[in-house]
Motif scaffolding. Structure first.
Motif, PDB file in Angstrom:
ATOM      1  N   ALA A 142      21.216 -17.012 -12.263  1.00 57.05           N
ATOM      2  CA  ALA A 142      22.437 -17.800 -12.402  1.00 57.05           C
ATOM      3  C   ALA A 142      23.645 -16.887 -12.527  1.00 57.05           C
ATOM      4  O   ALA A 142      24.707 -17.145 -11.953  1.00 57.05           O
ATOM      5  CB  ALA A 142      22.328 -18.709 -13.635  1.00 57.05           C
ATOM      6  N   PHE A 151      28.422 -28.660  -5.860  1.00 57.81           N
ATOM      7  CA  PHE A 151      27.031 -28.254  -5.739  1.00 57.81           C
ATOM      8  C   PHE A 151      26.803 -26.929  -6.447  1.00 57.81           C
ATOM      9  O   PHE A 151      25.801 -26.743  -7.148  1.00 57.81           O
ATOM     10  CB  PHE A 151      26.660 -28.149  -4.260  1.00 57.81           C
ATOM     11  CG  PHE A 151      25.291 -27.577  -4.050  1.00 57.81           C
ATOM     12  CD1 PHE A 151      24.160 -28.329  -4.380  1.00 57.81           C
ATOM     13  CD2 PHE A 151      25.120 -26.300  -3.556  1.00 57.81           C
ATOM     14  CE1 PHE A 151      22.902 -27.810  -4.198  1.00 57.81           C
ATOM     15  CE2 PHE A 151      23.855 -25.778  -3.378  1.00 57.81           C
ATOM     16  CZ  PHE A 151      22.745 -26.529  -3.698  1.00 57.81           C
ATOM     17  N   GLN A 152      27.762 -25.980  -6.279  1.00 57.98           N
ATOM     18  CA  GLN A 152      27.621 -24.669  -6.917  1.00 57.98           C
ATOM     19  C   GLN A 152      27.490 -24.822  -8.425  1.00 57.98           C
ATOM     20  O   GLN A 152      26.668 -24.174  -9.077  1.00 57.98           O
ATOM     21  CB  GLN A 152      28.838 -23.779  -6.619  1.00 57.98           C
ATOM     22  CG  GLN A 152      28.860 -23.219  -5.227  1.00 57.98           C
ATOM     23  CD  GLN A 152      29.722 -24.069  -4.312  1.00 57.98           C
ATOM     24  OE1 GLN A 152      29.721 -25.290  -4.420  1.00 57.98           O
ATOM     25  NE2 GLN A 152      30.450 -23.422  -3.416  1.00 57.98           N
ATOM     26  N   LEU A 170      24.471 -15.569  -9.153  1.00 61.93           N
ATOM     27  CA  LEU A 170      25.111 -16.634  -8.378  1.00 61.93           C
ATOM     28  C   LEU A 170      26.568 -16.785  -8.803  1.00 61.93           C
ATOM     29  O   LEU A 170      27.460 -16.981  -7.979  1.00 61.93           O
ATOM     30  CB  LEU A 170      24.380 -17.962  -8.608  1.00 61.93           C
ATOM     31  CG  LEU A 170      23.057 -18.145  -7.883  1.00 61.93           C
ATOM     32  CD1 LEU A 170      22.424 -19.470  -8.289  1.00 61.93           C
ATOM     33  CD2 LEU A 170      23.271 -18.113  -6.384  1.00 61.93           C
ATOM     34  N   VAL A 224      21.826 -25.652 -13.481  1.00 59.69           N
ATOM     35  CA  VAL A 224      20.384 -25.906 -13.564  1.00 59.69           C
ATOM     36  C   VAL A 224      19.634 -24.586 -13.765  1.00 59.69           C
ATOM     37  O   VAL A 224      18.761 -24.466 -14.635  1.00 59.69           O
ATOM     38  CB  VAL A 224      19.904 -26.644 -12.296  1.00 59.69           C
ATOM     39  CG1 VAL A 224      18.385 -26.649 -12.237  1.00 59.69           C
ATOM     40  CG2 VAL A 224      20.426 -28.066 -12.288  1.00 59.69           C
ATOM     41  N   CYS A 225      20.009 -23.558 -12.966  1.00 59.25           N
ATOM     42  CA  CYS A 225      19.364 -22.247 -13.113  1.00 59.25           C
ATOM     43  C   CYS A 225      19.545 -21.733 -14.533  1.00 59.25           C
ATOM     44  O   CYS A 225      18.601 -21.240 -15.176  1.00 59.25           O
ATOM     45  CB  CYS A 225      19.968 -21.242 -12.140  1.00 59.25           C
ATOM     46  SG  CYS A 225      19.507 -21.571 -10.447  1.00 59.25           S
ATOM     47  N   LEU A 275      24.105 -26.156  -9.313  1.00 59.04           N
ATOM     48  CA  LEU A 275      23.077 -25.136  -9.048  1.00 59.04           C
ATOM     49  C   LEU A 275      23.059 -24.094 -10.167  1.00 59.04           C
ATOM     50  O   LEU A 275      22.013 -23.787 -10.755  1.00 59.04           O
ATOM     51  CB  LEU A 275      23.337 -24.473  -7.697  1.00 59.04           C
ATOM     52  CG  LEU A 275      22.333 -23.395  -7.301  1.00 59.04           C
ATOM     53  CD1 LEU A 275      20.981 -24.037  -7.016  1.00 59.04           C
ATOM     54  CD2 LEU A 275      22.811 -22.619  -6.076  1.00 59.04           C
ATOM     55  N   SER A 300      28.443 -22.997 -17.858  1.00 61.23           N
ATOM     56  CA  SER A 300      27.031 -23.375 -17.745  1.00 61.23           C
ATOM     57  C   SER A 300      26.223 -22.755 -18.872  1.00 61.23           C
ATOM     58  O   SER A 300      25.322 -23.385 -19.432  1.00 61.23           O
ATOM     59  CB  SER A 300      26.459 -22.897 -16.409  1.00 61.23           C
ATOM     60  OG  SER A 300      27.092 -23.556 -15.368  1.00 61.23           O
TER      61      SER A 300
END
Lengths: 455, 413
Positions: free
Chosen positions: B37, B366-367, B40, B373-374, B370, B54
């Motif tokens: 994550a 979406f990013q 990313l 969640v990661c 993503l 996040s």
């Protein structure tokens, strides 16, 4: 005894076999027996225990109750009624905008919806439970069994209903005996109703008579007339030995309870002649004292009123009043020192009392006015803008007079606003007028800049 | 108090170690997603903000579960509950998750202390000086005091979690009923401490993301969310452990039923708190209050909000109310997983809409999902690994608790 034969069928109904009763002295034995009865395929039977038994539901093969569905239906009904009721009341029957919220909205409806859903669910649970259990049931033929009396103490019973399709007196009896009960007995329908005890009949009759008495008395009193005063159970200081307005008395010769002013006296707090400009907005009191309190009445007639019905004198009278007021010696200077504090007070009071109709800027676009226009109220007269030439020319005394006594649809505010505050409002009103007249050249550079950037 | 001298003879001591090394391997494997994550976050535009938010969301999602467990342990002691004894040790293990989380939250605190305002705008002295309201709040919302409070909060929680676990484990050895009495006495003041620290932690770490906004019910909101998360986690753990023949005898369908009831009840409690918070703000319509809900109705957040209303409350309310749903382990497990996901969305909804790039609130992308969640799986892996580590060789049940007998015989009417 020949007479007894004459009405045999009426007196002696044949007692019907209602069922069989098996007695156990151990909860485990009852549960074991219940399992066997269940497996034997009987459908109409029951168990009776002095306390709740774990596992008896399974042993009897009782299906799960439908009560939750009744509760759910009642709850949904409550929710639907609540939403429908609020929608009808707020958005259809009496639409009224409160603090700019939509007429009907889900968030505002949630508390009532919740309450009513819970209420009807509770009703559904309580009444549904009573209904499913066939309660209240005061008497059961099984109560006649001596052995059954111990069901509230230490005995356990299985009762087989005779209406069960599998029921037969002999086979079912044998079957019950095979379950090893203490003993099996049958119970029969009643030939005649058991007699109520005399004392209970007497007591109930007495209570019945007593219950009838208050409504009977009320009915009697409502249908007859009387000269005596009505019974006043809680007086609550309703009767006081004092004189009131609009009543008569024998104390004074003229019979009036409210007294006229005594000539040559002034009621406390009413002497205003020492500062006529302050209290009246006039330099001197005119000869005709009535003009001090007159207001220019509506010159506009409501749209639906026919011209023939209108009194022809009215416009003339209004014009005469305008004339009378115009000729009065109004003050043109404030009769009290003008300060910043007074201006602030005036702004505050203006926003409380005036802005709802006249608008914050004094253009006659207050919320009440806007709404009345939107609803096209026939009787509404749009308040005049302060920024017309006519209003701008009015002397301050005249403005003060208007606030005190009203004009057209506007009522007098003398009762609500004390004179100091009325003058303060006049001052703020003057400031509003000035704000619409100012020339851009008179402003300082920073002020122009500030006005430009303000959105 | 009932004591049963022969209790320890009948109950075999089971430990989480019987599961073998697989759960630990899976948990550590999941934790690899945390660096993923992070990477990313480095790749995507504005990814660092996405990762920071996040990360906060993930840690506070896991923290809510541990704090729920801590509350459950203390309230069971306080009320002298008998039914829950067989579940209590597992709850105590879950509450120990605050220890790995204290380490995980530390970078957030250190970065804030260094004046980084990615998460908290009040950490930037220049912003505070320009903003009247933030300036007025600065005696409370400043980096130093924030770090101090972090120490107090996590210190209290670690202390409480360790205290109740250690006393309980000590009883396994001695069987001394005095320890139960001691925990009963201590749990009252402990709950007070817990209530204050949890409320203020929610205010500090989550509510102050939007420092202009405030809600007096926010602490309770986070508490309610945490209990939903905890009971979901507990139900999933119990069903899983039972499937591995751990606790299968002691924890029967009656206990699962009660866990299900509590899960359902606290889900309704969450809905009640959420609507209470919303309704007052909706009614008052004061600009500084509506600033919380308005961005959560725009740019795709409205869908998330509606998902919470319908998915977090309406659907479980209708379908999870039935008795058999709670008594069937598979159905209970389904609803527990479902509500855990809803709880995750709830915390997501609390934290993520606060992201603003150059003053513009961010849409749901979406990013964002993503990375989140990661990040959650990564932090969750560390969280679970920590719990497994602390559980170690300790018995999975308070085998000599004086109320164990009562718990084993527990039966719903």
């Amino acid at each position: 005894m020949a007479t007894t034969i004459e009405q045999p069928e009426k007196i002696k109904a044949e007692p019907q076999l209602l069922g069989l009763l098996a007695e156990f002295d151990d909860p485990h034995a009852l549960i074991e027996a219940s399992k066997k009865v269940r497996d034997a395929g009987y459908s109409k039977w029951d168990t009776h225990t002095p306390f709740p038994l774990h596992g008896i539901d399974e042993a009897m093969g009782i299906k799960w109750t439908i009560l939750p569905w009744i509760v759910a239906c009642c709850g949904l009904m409550g929710g639907t009624i609540a939403v429908g009721m609020q929608y009808w009341m707020n958005a259809v029957d009496y639409p009224f905008i409160i603090s700019g919220k939509p007429l009907f909205s889900i968030p505002a409806s949630i508390p009532i919806t919740f309450e009513l859903s819970v209420l009807l669910s509770a009703f559904g649970a309580f009444l549904g439970m009573l209904g499913l259990n066939q309660l209240p049931k005061l008497y059961n033929p099984m109560f006649k069994s001596q052995a059954f009396r111990r069901v509230t103490n230490d005995r356990f019973f299985i009762s087989m209903d005779a209406t069960d399709p599998k029921f037969s007196e002999i086979d079912t009896g044998e079957f019950l005996k095979s379950l090893n009960p203490l003993h099996v007995e049958d119970f029969w329908s009643d030939v005649e109703s058991p007699k109520l005890p005399r004392s209970l009949v007497l007591g109930l009759s007495l209570v019945g008579v007593l219950l009838i008495m208050p409504p009977a008395l009320v009915a009697y009193k409502r249908s007859t007339t009387t000269n005596t005063p009505r019974i006043h159970i809680v007086p609550d200081m309703d009767f006081q030995p004092k004189l009131k307005t609009q009543n008569t008395t024998s104390i004074f010769a003229d019979g009036r309870e409210v007294r006229p002013h005594i000539e040559g006296t002034i009621p406390r707090g009413q002497y205003k002649d020492d500062n006529i400009p302050f209290y009246y907005g006039l330099k001197v009191l005119p000869e005709d004292q009535d003009v001090i309190t007159i207001a220019v009445q509506d010159e506009q007639k409501p749209a639906d009123e026919k011209a023939a019905d209108a009194k022809p004198a009215d416009p003339a009278a209004a014009a005469a009043e305008v004339d009378k007021l115009a000729k009065l010696p109004w003050v043109t200077e404030f009769p009290m020192p003008v300060t910043d504090k007074m201006m602030a007070r005036g702004k505050e009071r203006y926003r409380i009392y005036c802005s709802v109709c006249h608008g914050l800027g004094g253009e006659g676009d207050g919320l009440v006015s806007l709404r009345a226009m939107e609803l096209q109220q026939g009787t509404w007269v749009r308040p005049a803008s302060y920024h017309t030439e006519n209003v701008r020319k009015l002397p301050v005394g005249r403005l003060f007079h208007t606030i005190s006594n009203g004009v057209r649809k506007m009522p007098g505010y003398a009762a609500q606003i004390p004179p100091e505050d009325r003058w303060a409002i006049v001052l703020y009103l003057r400031a509003l007028q000035k704000s619409h007249q100012i020339d851009a050249k008179d402003l300082r550079k920073e002020e122009v800049e500030k006005l430009r950037t303000t959105k | 108090m009932q004591t049963s001298p022969d209790t320890d003879n009948k109950i075999p001591v089971q430990t989480l170690a019987e599961l073998g090394p697989l759960p630990m391997k899976v948990a550590l494997g999941c934790s690899v997603l945390l660096p993923v994550a992070f990477v990313l976050g480095m790749i995507f535009t504005n990814g660092w903000d996405l990762f920071a938010f996040s990360y906060l969301q993930s840690t506070f999602f896991c923290l809510s579960i541990s704090l729920g467990a801590l509350f459950f342990v203390m309230i069971q002691q306080l009320t002298r509950a008998g039914w829950s004894v067989v579940l209590r040790r597992l709850s105590e293990f879950i509450s120990m998750g605050v220890i790995p989380l204290s380490v995980l939250v530390l970078p957030i605190v250190i970065l804030t202390l260094m004046g980084n305002d990615t998460l908290y705008q009040w950490a930037n002295t220049k912003t505070v000086a320009d903003d009247h309201l933030l300036h007025a709040k600065s005696p409370y919302l400043n980096t130093g005091f924030f770090a101090l409070r972090y120490l107090i909060y996590f210190g209290s929680w670690i202390f409480l979690a360790r205290y109740f676990l250690n006393k309980s484990v000590a009883q396994d050895a001695t069987g001394d009923p005095e320890l139960t009495l001691l925990m009963e006495r201590r749990s009252g003041p402990a709950l007070l401490l817990y209530a204050f620290t949890l409320s203020f932690a929610a205010i500090d770490f989550l509510m102050s993301l939007d420092a202009h906004w405030f809600s007096t019910i926010f602490g309770i909101y986070y508490f309610a969310a945490g209990l939903v998360g905890f009971f979901s986690f507990l139900a999933i753990s119990l069903v899983y452990l039972r499937s591995k023949n751990l606790l299968k005898g002691p924890v029967n369908v009656e206990h699962l039923h009660d866990v299900g009831k509590l899960l359902f009840a606290f889900n309704c409690f969450w809905a009640y708190i959420a609507i209470s918070q919303y309704l007052l703000i909706w009614y008052a319509n004061i600009p500084e209050e509506t600033s919380f809900f308005l961005p959560r109705q725009e740019q795709g957040w409205g869908v998330v909000s509606l998902t919470l209303v319908i998915g977090h409350f309406a659907i479980p309310f209708v379908f999870f109310m039935s008795r058999w749903m709670k008594r069937n382990p598979a159905a209970l497990c389904f609803w527990a997983v479902y509500l855990l996901i809803m709880n995750w969305i709830d915390i997501f909804w609390l934290v993520m809409p606060n992201i603003a790039f150059d003053g513009v609130k961010s849409a749901v992308t979406f990013q964002m999902i993503l990375i989140n969640v990661c990040c959650t799986i990564g932090v969750g892996g560390i969280f679970v690994a920590g719990i497994l580590k602390f559980a170690g060789e300790k018995s999975l049940m308070p085998v000599r608790d004086p109320r164990l007998e009562e718990s084993l015989k527990f039966h719903n009417i």
